[in-house]
Design a protein around this motif. Structure first.
Motif, PDB file in Angstrom:
ATOM      1  N   UNK A  61       0.841  -1.201   0.000  1.00 22.15           N
ATOM      2  CA  UNK A  61       0.000   0.000   0.000  1.00 22.15           C
ATOM      3  C   UNK A  61       0.873   1.247   0.000  1.00 22.15           C
ATOM      4  N   UNK A  62       1.958   1.237   0.785  1.00 26.18           N
ATOM      5  CA  UNK A  62       2.829   2.413   0.785  1.00 26.18           C
ATOM      6  C   UNK A  62       3.470   2.602  -0.587  1.00 26.18           C
ATOM      7  N   UNK A  63       3.827   1.505  -1.250  1.00 27.88           N
ATOM      8  CA  UNK A  63       4.404   1.642  -2.588  1.00 27.88           C
ATOM      9  C   UNK A  63       3.347   1.991  -3.630  1.00 27.88           C
ATOM     10  N   UNK A  64       2.091   1.609  -3.396  1.00 32.50           N
ATOM     11  CA  UNK A  64       0.998   2.038  -4.277  1.00 32.50           C
ATOM     12  C   UNK A  64       0.876   3.564  -4.230  1.00 32.50           C
ATOM     13  N   UNK A  65       0.949   4.120  -3.029  1.00 34.96           N
ATOM     14  CA  UNK A  65       0.891   5.583  -2.891  1.00 34.96           C
ATOM     15  C   UNK A  65       2.088   6.211  -3.596  1.00 34.96           C
ATOM     16  N   UNK A  92       3.119  -5.822  -5.600  1.00 35.03           N
ATOM     17  CA  UNK A  92       1.876  -5.561  -4.868  1.00 35.03           C
ATOM     18  C   UNK A  92       1.340  -4.177  -5.214  1.00 35.03           C
ATOM     19  N   UNK A  93       2.213  -3.191  -5.331  1.00 37.67           N
ATOM     20  CA  UNK A  93       1.779  -1.841  -5.713  1.00 37.67           C
ATOM     21  C   UNK A  93       1.155  -1.851  -7.101  1.00 37.67           C
ATOM     22  N   UNK A  94       1.770  -2.536  -8.050  1.00 40.77           N
ATOM     23  CA  UNK A  94       1.215  -2.637  -9.411  1.00 40.77           C
ATOM     24  C   UNK A  94      -0.119  -3.379  -9.396  1.00 40.77           C
ATOM     25  N   UNK A  99      -6.111  -3.225  -9.633  1.00 42.94           N
ATOM     26  CA  UNK A  99      -7.424  -3.378  -8.987  1.00 42.94           C
ATOM     27  C   UNK A  99      -8.140  -2.035  -8.865  1.00 42.94           C
ATOM     28  N   UNK A 100      -7.385  -1.000  -8.528  1.00 43.71           N
ATOM     29  CA  UNK A 100      -7.973   0.328  -8.407  1.00 43.71           C
ATOM     30  C   UNK A 100      -8.453   0.840  -9.763  1.00 43.71           C
ATOM     31  N   UNK A 101      -7.768   0.419 -10.854  1.00 47.12           N
ATOM     32  CA  UNK A 101      -8.220   0.779 -12.198  1.00 47.12           C
ATOM     33  C   UNK A 101      -9.526   0.095 -12.571  1.00 47.12           C
ATOM     34  N   UNK A 102      -9.736  -1.100 -12.043  1.00 46.55           N
ATOM     35  CA  UNK A 102     -10.991  -1.810 -12.296  1.00 46.55           C
ATOM     36  C   UNK A 102     -12.140  -1.203 -11.504  1.00 46.55           C
ATOM     37  N   UNK A 103     -11.835  -0.792 -10.297  1.00 43.74           N
ATOM     38  CA  UNK A 103     -12.841  -0.173  -9.426  1.00 43.74           C
ATOM     39  C   UNK A 103     -12.171   0.943  -8.645  1.00 43.74           C
ATOM     40  N   UNK A 104     -12.407   2.178  -9.077  1.00 44.14           N
ATOM     41  CA  UNK A 104     -11.812   3.321  -8.393  1.00 44.14           C
ATOM     42  C   UNK A 104     -12.262   3.341  -6.944  1.00 44.14           C
TER      43      UNK A 104
END
Length: 109
Positions: A61-65, A92-94, A99-104
C-alpha cells in the motif's frame, strides 16, 4: 525503535547510498530521491501505528501511494510482471493499481 530514530537512520542510509554510487546526480534527482524515500518512510510509519494485515500488503500500500505519486524507481517491475500479487512490494503496488483501475476506490475510498 521510535519513529524519530527510524527517520534519522533513513536519512543516513539515503545520504550514504547517494554518495556511494559512481554516478553524478543532479540536484533535482537528489531532491526527488529524498522526497520519495521520506514519503515512503512517513507512510510506513503511519501504517505501522494501526497495523492490521500482512506486512507485504502494508508495504504494498505504501508503494501504491508512491506509484500514484509518480515516485517510481527504475528497478521496479513493469505492469504485468510477477507471478503472485505478494511477490514483492513493487508487484503488490502494481497489483493494487490494477485493482484500483478496475474499481476506483478499491484501495482507499
Amino acid at each position: 525503535m521510535s519513529t524519530q530514530m527510524l527517520f534519522l537512520a533513513a536519512l543516513i542510509v539515503l545520504s550514504s547510498s547517494l554518495q556511494s554510487h559512481a554516478v553524478e546526480y543532479t540536484d533535482e534527482q537528489r531532491r526527488q530521491h529524498y522526497r520519495a524515500a521520506l514519503t515512503s518512510l512517513a507512510r510506513s510509519a503511519f501504517l505501522e501505528q494501526g497495523r492490521r494485515g500482512p506486512g507485504r500488503l502494508i508495504e504494498g500500500i505504501t508503494d501504491f501511494v508512491r506509484l500514484r505519486s509518480g515516485y517510481v524507481p527504475g528497478h521496479w517491475v513493469v505492469p504485468g510482471q510477477g507471478d503472485r500479487w505478494d511477490q514483492g512490494y513493487d508487484i503488490t503496488a502494481r497489483f493494487l493499481d490494477y485493482c484500483n483501475g478496475l474499481r476506483n476506490g478499491f484501495v482507499a475510498s
